[in-house]
Write a protein that holds these residues in place. Structure first.
Motif, PDB file in Angstrom:
ATOM      1  N   ALA A 673      28.955  -2.935  16.853  1.00 38.99           N
ATOM      2  CA  ALA A 673      29.950  -2.672  17.622  1.00 38.99           C
ATOM      3  C   ALA A 673      30.230  -4.010  18.300  1.00 38.99           C
ATOM      4  CB  ALA A 673      29.843  -1.577  18.624  1.00 38.99           C
ATOM      5  N   THR A 674      31.601  -4.173  18.786  1.00 38.09           N
ATOM      6  CA  THR A 674      32.152  -5.229  19.462  1.00 38.09           C
ATOM      7  C   THR A 674      33.134  -4.984  20.556  1.00 38.09           C
ATOM      8  OG1 THR A 674      31.925  -7.068  17.388  1.00 38.09           O
ATOM      9  CG2 THR A 674      33.443  -7.452  19.386  1.00 38.09           C
ATOM     10  N   TYR A 675      32.813  -5.497  21.926  1.00 40.76           N
ATOM     11  CA  TYR A 675      33.416  -4.994  23.035  1.00 40.76           C
ATOM     12  C   TYR A 675      34.169  -6.298  23.658  1.00 40.76           C
ATOM     13  CZ  TYR A 675      34.762  -3.898  27.906  1.00 40.76           C
ATOM     14  OH  TYR A 675      35.281  -3.785  28.783  1.00 40.76           O
ATOM     15  N   MET A 676      35.244  -6.245  23.811  1.00 37.77           N
ATOM     16  CA  MET A 676      36.118  -7.272  24.570  1.00 37.77           C
ATOM     17  C   MET A 676      36.650  -6.594  25.818  1.00 37.77           C
ATOM     18  SD  MET A 676      37.188 -10.301  24.568  1.00 37.77           S
ATOM     19  CE  MET A 676      36.706 -11.017  22.862  1.00 37.77           C
ATOM     20  N   GLY A 677      36.605  -7.055  26.654  1.00 40.56           N
ATOM     21  CA  GLY A 677      36.984  -6.863  28.305  1.00 40.56           C
ATOM     22  C   GLY A 677      38.694  -7.160  28.412  1.00 40.56           C
ATOM     23  N   MET A 678      39.227  -6.698  29.305  1.00 39.63           N
ATOM     24  CA  MET A 678      40.622  -7.111  29.661  1.00 39.63           C
ATOM     25  C   MET A 678      40.792  -8.333  29.916  1.00 39.63           C
ATOM     26  SD  MET A 678      42.926  -7.682  32.240  1.00 39.63           S
ATOM     27  CE  MET A 678      42.224  -7.167  34.059  1.00 39.63           C
ATOM     28  N   ARG A 679      41.968  -9.022  29.238  1.00 39.54           N
ATOM     29  CA  ARG A 679      42.040 -10.344  29.695  1.00 39.54           C
ATOM     30  C   ARG A 679      43.608 -10.488  30.174  1.00 39.54           C
ATOM     31  NH1 ARG A 679      42.343  -9.902  24.003  1.00 39.54           N
ATOM     32  NH2 ARG A 679      41.813  -7.606  24.899  1.00 39.54           N
ATOM     33  N   TYR A 680      43.823 -11.396  31.257  1.00 38.19           N
ATOM     34  CA  TYR A 680      45.513 -11.589  31.781  1.00 38.19           C
ATOM     35  C   TYR A 680      45.978 -12.478  30.549  1.00 38.19           C
ATOM     36  CZ  TYR A 680      43.976  -9.466  36.143  1.00 38.19           C
ATOM     37  OH  TYR A 680      43.693  -8.553  37.040  1.00 38.19           O
ATOM     38  N   ALA A 681      47.119 -12.286  30.471  1.00 37.74           N
ATOM     39  CA  ALA A 681      47.779 -13.443  29.527  1.00 37.74           C
ATOM     40  C   ALA A 681      48.894 -14.205  30.166  1.00 37.74           C
ATOM     41  CB  ALA A 681      48.972 -12.189  28.719  1.00 37.74           C
ATOM     42  N   ASN A 682      48.886 -14.409  31.554  1.00 35.94           N
ATOM     43  CA  ASN A 682      49.559 -15.389  32.239  1.00 35.94           C
ATOM     44  C   ASN A 682      48.935 -15.650  33.344  1.00 35.94           C
ATOM     45  OD1 ASN A 682      49.794 -12.959  33.528  1.00 35.94           O
ATOM     46  ND2 ASN A 682      51.921 -13.274  34.037  1.00 35.94           N
ATOM     47  N   ASP A 683      49.409 -17.005  34.115  1.00 35.84           N
ATOM     48  CA  ASP A 683      48.435 -17.431  35.370  1.00 35.84           C
ATOM     49  C   ASP A 683      48.743 -16.517  36.556  1.00 35.84           C
ATOM     50  OD1 ASP A 683      47.476 -19.851  34.190  1.00 35.84           O
ATOM     51  OD2 ASP A 683      49.410 -20.685  34.078  1.00 35.84           O
ATOM     52  N   ALA A 684      49.838 -15.855  36.508  1.00 38.52           N
ATOM     53  CA  ALA A 684      50.150 -14.949  37.590  1.00 38.52           C
ATOM     54  C   ALA A 684      49.236 -13.650  37.707  1.00 38.52           C
ATOM     55  CB  ALA A 684      51.608 -14.569  37.837  1.00 38.52           C
ATOM     56  N   ASN A 685      48.546 -13.373  36.432  1.00 39.90           N
ATOM     57  CA  ASN A 685      47.926 -12.090  36.270  1.00 39.90           C
ATOM     58  C   ASN A 685      48.730 -10.974  36.644  1.00 39.90           C
ATOM     59  OD1 ASN A 685      44.446 -13.324  37.740  1.00 39.90           O
ATOM     60  ND2 ASN A 685      45.673 -14.087  36.033  1.00 39.90           N
ATOM     61  N   THR A 686      49.808 -11.014  35.970  1.00 32.23           N
ATOM     62  CA  THR A 686      50.660  -9.768  35.918  1.00 32.23           C
ATOM     63  C   THR A 686      50.586  -8.930  34.560  1.00 32.23           C
ATOM     64  OG1 THR A 686      52.730 -11.001  35.713  1.00 32.23           O
ATOM     65  CG2 THR A 686      52.142 -10.619  38.020  1.00 32.23           C
ATOM     66  N   LEU A 687      49.988  -9.675  33.600  1.00 29.14           N
ATOM     67  CA  LEU A 687      50.059  -9.053  32.143  1.00 29.14           C
ATOM     68  C   LEU A 687      48.925  -9.230  31.975  1.00 29.14           C
ATOM     69  CD1 LEU A 687      53.299 -11.535  31.045  1.00 29.14           C
ATOM     70  CD2 LEU A 687      53.160  -8.926  31.907  1.00 29.14           C
ATOM     71  N   GLU A 688      48.497  -8.029  31.095  1.00 28.59           N
ATOM     72  CA  GLU A 688      47.164  -7.734  30.809  1.00 28.59           C
ATOM     73  C   GLU A 688      47.073  -7.328  29.379  1.00 28.59           C
ATOM     74  OE1 GLU A 688      45.664  -4.396  32.861  1.00 28.59           O
ATOM     75  OE2 GLU A 688      45.884  -5.251  34.989  1.00 28.59           O
ATOM     76  N   LEU A 689      45.881  -7.783  28.518  1.00 22.79           N
ATOM     77  CA  LEU A 689      45.828  -7.437  27.127  1.00 22.79           C
ATOM     78  C   LEU A 689      44.439  -6.464  27.358  1.00 22.79           C
ATOM     79  CD1 LEU A 689      45.832 -10.913  25.420  1.00 22.79           C
ATOM     80  CD2 LEU A 689      47.338  -9.150  25.287  1.00 22.79           C
ATOM     81  N   PRO A 690      44.750  -5.175  27.014  1.00 21.79           N
ATOM     82  CA  PRO A 690      43.585  -4.141  27.153  1.00 21.79           C
ATOM     83  C   PRO A 690      42.331  -4.578  26.744  1.00 21.79           C
ATOM     84  CG  PRO A 690      45.657  -3.321  26.659  1.00 21.79           C
ATOM     85  CD  PRO A 690      45.824  -4.614  26.416  1.00 21.79           C
ATOM     86  N   SER A 691      41.196  -3.847  27.308  1.00 24.07           N
ATOM     87  CA  SER A 691      39.753  -3.916  26.537  1.00 24.07           C
ATOM     88  C   SER A 691      39.924  -2.962  25.428  1.00 24.07           C
ATOM     89  CB  SER A 691      39.071  -3.385  27.487  1.00 24.07           C
ATOM     90  OG  SER A 691      39.117  -2.289  27.970  1.00 24.07           O
ATOM     91  N   TYR A 692      38.828  -3.564  24.758  1.00 25.43           N
ATOM     92  CA  TYR A 692      38.734  -2.596  23.224  1.00 25.43           C
ATOM     93  C   TYR A 692      37.439  -2.622  22.936  1.00 25.43           C
ATOM     94  CZ  TYR A 692      39.091  -7.144  20.878  1.00 25.43           C
ATOM     95  OH  TYR A 692      38.709  -8.203  20.269  1.00 25.43           O
ATOM     96  N   THR A 693      37.055  -1.597  21.978  1.00 21.05           N
ATOM     97  CA  THR A 693      35.832  -1.877  21.479  1.00 21.05           C
ATOM     98  C   THR A 693      35.873  -1.322  19.832  1.00 21.05           C
ATOM     99  OG1 THR A 693      34.633  -0.716  23.196  1.00 21.05           O
ATOM    100  CG2 THR A 693      33.473  -0.335  21.029  1.00 21.05           C
ATOM    101  N   ARG A 694      35.340  -2.353  18.981  1.00 24.34           N
ATOM    102  CA  ARG A 694      35.577  -2.106  17.498  1.00 24.34           C
ATOM    103  C   ARG A 694      34.237  -1.736  16.956  1.00 24.34           C
ATOM    104  NH1 ARG A 694      37.227  -7.199  13.521  1.00 24.34           N
ATOM    105  NH2 ARG A 694      35.801  -6.858  12.234  1.00 24.34           N
ATOM    106  N   TYR A 695      34.239  -1.002  15.975  1.00 28.42           N
ATOM    107  CA  TYR A 695      32.897  -0.618  15.282  1.00 28.42           C
ATOM    108  C   TYR A 695      33.221  -0.863  13.868  1.00 28.42           C
ATOM    109  CZ  TYR A 695      32.424   2.362  19.471  1.00 28.42           C
ATOM    110  OH  TYR A 695      32.406   2.731  20.590  1.00 28.42           O
ATOM    111  N   ASP A 696      32.339  -1.509  13.287  1.00 24.49           N
ATOM    112  CA  ASP A 696      32.011  -1.843  11.928  1.00 24.49           C
ATOM    113  C   ASP A 696      30.974  -1.217  11.127  1.00 24.49           C
ATOM    114  OD1 ASP A 696      34.290  -3.451  12.490  1.00 24.49           O
ATOM    115  OD2 ASP A 696      32.989  -5.169  13.015  1.00 24.49           O
TER     116      ASP A 696
END
Length: 748
Positions: A673-696
Motif C-alpha cells: 500500500a502507498t499513502y500520500m497526504g494532502m498537498r497544496y497546489a498553490n502558494d496561497a494554500n487555497t487549492l488542495e490535491l486530496p490524500s489517497y491510498t493505493r493498493y497493489d
C-alpha cells in the motif's frame, strides 16, 4: 566454473575451514550460497588434501558465484566513489530501490518508482515549464538534480526502467556530492553493465487497456575479460482509466566492456530512448468564479481533456558514455568518465483550465457540478533540444595517515550544457471551450505548424574540485567530511552571470555495535540563478534576463540526526532520521519594484523511517514513512504575502509498504500500500490535491528454472488519485486499475 559461467575441470584451492566460513558469511557479503554447494566444496578439499599429488600441483582456483536472495537490500551506493563508507556508516539517508523491487512492483517508468517512494511528491509541467519527470525530494524540486551513473542528466525528460539496476535517492543537501542544486536531495539512475557470464532474458507482457510491453536483456562474455550487453524495450497501449491517453515508447541500450577482472577496465555504453506517449495534463482545477472550491471537480476519471488526433509529444534522449578505470593497487584507484548527451522535448498539448471563468462570473458554465459546465482547452507548443558534455575524474582509495585510516576520494569535473529552441506558430487550432463533463477529445482540426529556425538559447559551463574523506578514529567512531568548490557560468545571450561557491558536508558516526550506527551530519547546498536554464521560468528560464545577471545563489543548510541497523544476520536494514533543511536568501518578489530578490526563506523539518531487506529467506520487505513540515518563512509575489503557509506540492505525510513471500516452492505472492497526504497546489494554500491510498499486488510462479509468469495488479481499488499540478491550473490524474501478466524466459 570460470568467468564465462561455463563448467571447468574440477580444480580446487586448499583453504582452511575458517576461510570458507568467512567467505560465505551472509552478514558481511549479502550473498547466500547453498549449504549443499559449500559442503561439496569443503568435502572435495578434504578428500583431495591427503594426496601428495594434490599438495604439490599448482591448481587453478574455483570461482563461485552465489545467488543474492536478499533482493531488496543494497549494501552500498553504486553511483559514485564520492561515498567513502558503506551505507551503514554513511551519515546521510540514502534510499535505494533495487532492480528486483522495481520488477516486483511492475514499475516501467521513473514516475512509477517515485510515486511509491515516501518523502517524494510529484509536480507537473504546463507547457512553458517543460513536461517530464518533476520530483520533489524532502520538500524541494529535484527535476534538474537527476543523474545517470553519477553524472548529471541535465534536460527534462521521461525516464524508463528497462536499463536500470537501481534508483538511488540521496536525501538532504547534496551540493558537495553533485554540484549546484540538490537542496532536498538528488536522484541517481544506476544502469546495467556488462558481466563475465552469458545470459539472455526475454520478457513479454499484456494487460488491460491494450497495454503491452516487451524487453530483452542479453549479456555475452566474448573473452575472459570482455563482455557485451544489450537491453531493449518496446511498450504500447493505453493508460488504464484515461481514455485516449496512449503509450508508445522504445529503448535501445548496448554496452561493451574490456579488461573486466583486470586492473585496467574500459566500458563504452550508449542509450537511446524515444517516448511518444500522449501528453495528458489531467483535468481543469482552479476556478476564479468559485474560489471556495478547493479541490479538483468531480468528473468521470476517464475523461480526456486533450485532443487525440492532434496532441503529440516526442521526447528523445541519446546518451553516450566512456568509462575508464585503473587500479594502481587495492588502496589506490582512478576512474574517468566522459558523457555526451543529446535530448529533444517537442510537443503540442492541450492545457485544460477554467480560464473562461473570471471572478464574479455567475453563469452555470462556471459551476463544475452543473451539466452546462465548460472548460477552456488552451494550446501549448514546445520545441527544445539540449546537448551536454561532462567529464569527471576521480582518484580514490585508502591510506593510514596520522595513525588513522582514511578512505578518501578526490576529483575534478568539467561540464558544458547548451540548449536550442525552435519557435512554433499554430494556425487553425483555436483556444476553445468544451463541455466539462462530456469533452469531445476526438475532434478533427485542419491546422498547421510553422517552425522557426533552430537557434541557441543559452549555455552553462561548470568547473568543480572536490574532496571526501572518512577517517576511522577507532572501531566505534568515524568522521565523514566532504568539500566542493564550484565555478558556475550561465549565459542566455542577453545576460550572463558567473558565480564561485563552496559547499561542504560533515558528519560523525558512532557504532555502538558492529551492525548499528548513530550519526549526526551537517551539509549545505547552493542554487545559482540560471541553474535550470531552459527547464523552467523566471530567474531560471531563458527569459530570466536581468534576473540571471543580478541574483546571487540561494543558500541552504541542513542537519540530520539518524541511526542505521542491519539485523536478522545482516539481511534486514532499518533506518531512522530527524532533519531540518533551511533555505536562506530564497528568491522572492519585491512588492514595490516587482523585481526578484533574495529576501525570502523557507524551512522543511521532518523525520523518516525505512526498512529494506529480508526477514527470512522467503520473506522480503521494503517500507518507509516520512513526515515533513514544509514552511514558507518569508515569501512575496507581487502584492501577495505567503509567510507562514506550507510549501506547495509537498505532503506532510507519505508512506509505503511492499512485501513478498514464497508461500510454496516456486510460488511467490506480494502486495503493498502507498499513502500520500494532502498537498497544496498553490502558494496561497487555497487549492488542495486530496490524500489517497493505493493498493497493489503481485503473484509470480516459476514454472521451471528458465521460465516464470508474473501478474501485477496496481491500484486495486481503482482509486482516483490526483498526483500533481502546476500551481493549481489543472490536476494530473494517476492511472486507474491496471493488470499486467508478464512472461519471462531465461537461458544461458
Amino acid at each position: 566454473m570460470n568467468n564465462d559461467g561455463k563448467q571447468t575441470a574440477p580444480a580446487v584451492t586448499l583453504l582452511p575451514l575458517e576461510s570458507f566460513q568467512s567467505a560465505f558469511e551472509p552478514a558481511r557479503t549479502g550473498v547466500r550460497t547453498s549449504s549443499v554447494l559449500m559442503g561439496a566444496m569443503i568435502s572435495g578439499a578434504v578428500a583431495i588434501a591427503p594426496t601428495a599429488h594434490a599438495q604439490d600441483a599448482t591448481l587453478a582456483p574455483v570461482h563461485v558465484e552465489g545467488q543474492h536472495d536478499n533482493a531488496y537490500q543494497a549494501p552500498a551506493a553504486a553511483s559514485s566513489p564520492k561515498f567513502t563508507a558503506p551505507l551503514l556508516e554513511t551519515p546521510k539517508t540514502i534510499t535505494i530501490i533495487t532492480e528486483e523491487l522495481i520488477k516486483d512492483r511492475g514499475a516501467t517508468s521513473l514516475t512509477d518508482v517515485l510515486r511509491s517512494t515516501p518523502g517524494i511528491t510529484l509536480g507537473a509541467g504546463e507547457g512553458g515549464t517543460p513536461n517530464g519527470d518533476r520530483p520533489f525530494v524532502r520538500g524541494y524540486e529535484a527535476s534538474t538534480d537527476m543523474f545517470i551513473d553519477g553524472v548529471r542528466d541535465y534536460a527534462r525528460g521521461s525516464h524508463e526502467t528497462f536499463n536500470l539496476e537501481s534508483v538511488e535517492i540521496v536525501k538532504g543537501p547534496s551540493s558537495a556530492y553533485t554540484g549546484r542544486g540538490g537542496t532536498g536531495g538528488s536522484i541517481n539512475l544506476q544502469t546495467k553493465k556488462p558481466k563475465l557470464q552469458n545470459f539472455t532474458e526475454v520478457s513479454g507482457g499484456f494487460g488491460n487497456a491494450g497495454q503491452w510491453r516487451a524487453t530483452v536483456d542479453s549479456n555475452y562474455a566474448f573473452s575472459e575479460t570482455g563482455a557485451f550487453r544489450l537491453n531493449m524495450m518496446k511498450m504500447g497501449g493505453e493508460v488504464p482509466g484515461r481514455d485516449g491517453v496512449d503509450v508508445d515508447r522504445w529503448g535501445f541500450a548496448p554496452s561493451i566492456a574490456f579488461g573486466l577482472g583486470t586492473p585496467t577496465r574500459v566500458t563504452l555504453s550508449y542509450s537511446h530512448i524515444d517516448n511518444k506517449d500522449m501528453p495528458d495534463q489531467g483535468i481543469p482545477f482552479s476556478n476564479a468564479a468559485h474560489p471556495e472550491l478547493k479541490r479538483p471537480p468531480k468528473v468521470d476519471r476517464d475523461n480526456f481533456y486533450g485532443r487525440v488526433k492532434t496532441d503529440f509529444r516526442l521526447n528523445e534522449m541519446k546518451t553516450a558514455t566512456a568509462l575508464l578505470e585503473h587500479d594502481f593497487s587495492n588502496d589506490l584507484k582512478v576512474r574517468n568518465v566522459t558523457r555526451h548527451t543529446k535530448t529533444l522535448n517537442h510537443y503540442l498539448l492541450s492545457r485544460p483550465t477554467f480560464d473562461n471563468c473570471a471572478a464574479g462570473n455567475t453563469s452555470s458554465a462556471c459551476v463544475p457540478s452543473s451539466p452546462d459546465a465548460q472548460f477552456t482547452r488552451g494550446n501549448r507548443a514546445w520545441w527544445r533540444a539540449s546537448e551536454s558534455v561532462i567529464n569527471q575524474t576521480d582518484l580514490y582509495g585508502s591510506a593510514v595517515l596520522g595513525g588513522f585510516k582514511h578512505t578518501f576520494s578526490t576529483g575534478l569535473e568539467f561540464g558544458k550544457e547548451k540548449i536550442y529552441n525552435k519557435s512554433m506558430s499554430l494556425t487553425g487550432l483555436p483556444s476553445e471551450r468544451d463541455s466539462l463533463h462530456n469533452p469531445d477529445s476526438g475532434r478533427y482540426y485542419n491546422y498547421g505548424i510553422t517552425y522557426g529556425r533552430k537557434t541557441a538559447a543559452g549555455e552553462i559551463e561548470t568547473r568543480s574540485l572536490y574532496f571526501f574523506d572518512t577517517m576511522e578514529i577507532n572501531e566505534q567512531f568515524s568522521i565523514n567530511a566532504g568539500l566542493r568548490r564550484e565555478h558556475f557560468e550561465v549565459d542566455n545571450y542577453t545576460n550572463s552571470r558567473s558565480d564561485g561557491f563552496w559547499n561542504y558536508q560533515a558528519g560523525i558516526v558512532y557504532k555502538p555495535a558492529p551492525n548499528g550506527s548513530i550519526y549526526l551530519s551537517y551539509g549545505t547546498s547552493s542554487n545559482p540563478a540560471g541553474e535550470n536554464l531552459g527547464q523552467g521560468g523566471g530567474a531560471d528560464g531563458v527569459a530570466g534576463g536581468a534576473q540571471i545577471r543580478d541574483l546571487k545563489p540561494e543558500k541552504s543548510r541542513s542537519w540530520e540526526l539518524g541511526t542505521k541497523w542491519d539485523v536478522m544476520n545482516g539481511m534486514l536494514s532499518l533506518t531512522a532520521a530527524v532533519f531540518e533543511t533551511k533555505k536562506t536568501d530564497a528568491r522572492s518578489t519585491d512588492a514595490l519594484t516587482g523585481e526578484v530578490t533574495l529576501n525570502g526563506s523557507n524551512r522543511v523539518r521532518g523525520m523518516e523511517f525505512g526498512v529494506a531487506g529480508a526477514i527470512t529467506p522467503k520473506w522480503n520487505v521494503w517500507a518507509g514513512y516520512t513526515y515533513l513540515d514544509p514552511d514558507i518563512l518569508n515569501y512575496r509575489s507581487g502584492n501577495s504575502v505567503f509567510d507562514g503557509n506550507r510549501i506547495k506540492f509537498i505532503a506532510k505525510q507519505s508512506a509505503s509498504l511492499w512485501t513478498t513471500y514464497e508461500v510454496l516452492p516456486g510460488l511467490t505472492l506480494g502486495g503493498g500500500a502507498t499513502y500520500m497526504g494532502m498537498r497544496y497546489a498553490n502558494d496561497a494554500n487555497t487549492l488542495e490535491l486530496p490524500s489517497y491510498t493505493r493498493y497493489d499486488a503481485m503473484a509470480r510462479y516459476e514454472v521451471n528454472k528458465n521460465f516464470d509468469l508474473q501478474l501485477n495488479i496496481n491500484n486495486i481499488s481503482d482509486e482516483e488519485m490526483h498526483e500533481a499540478s502546476h500551481v493549481g491550473l489543472f490536476a494530473m490524474v494517476a492511472p486507474g486499475r491496471s493488470y499486467m501478466l508478464n512472461a519471462t524466459y531465461r537461458f544461458d
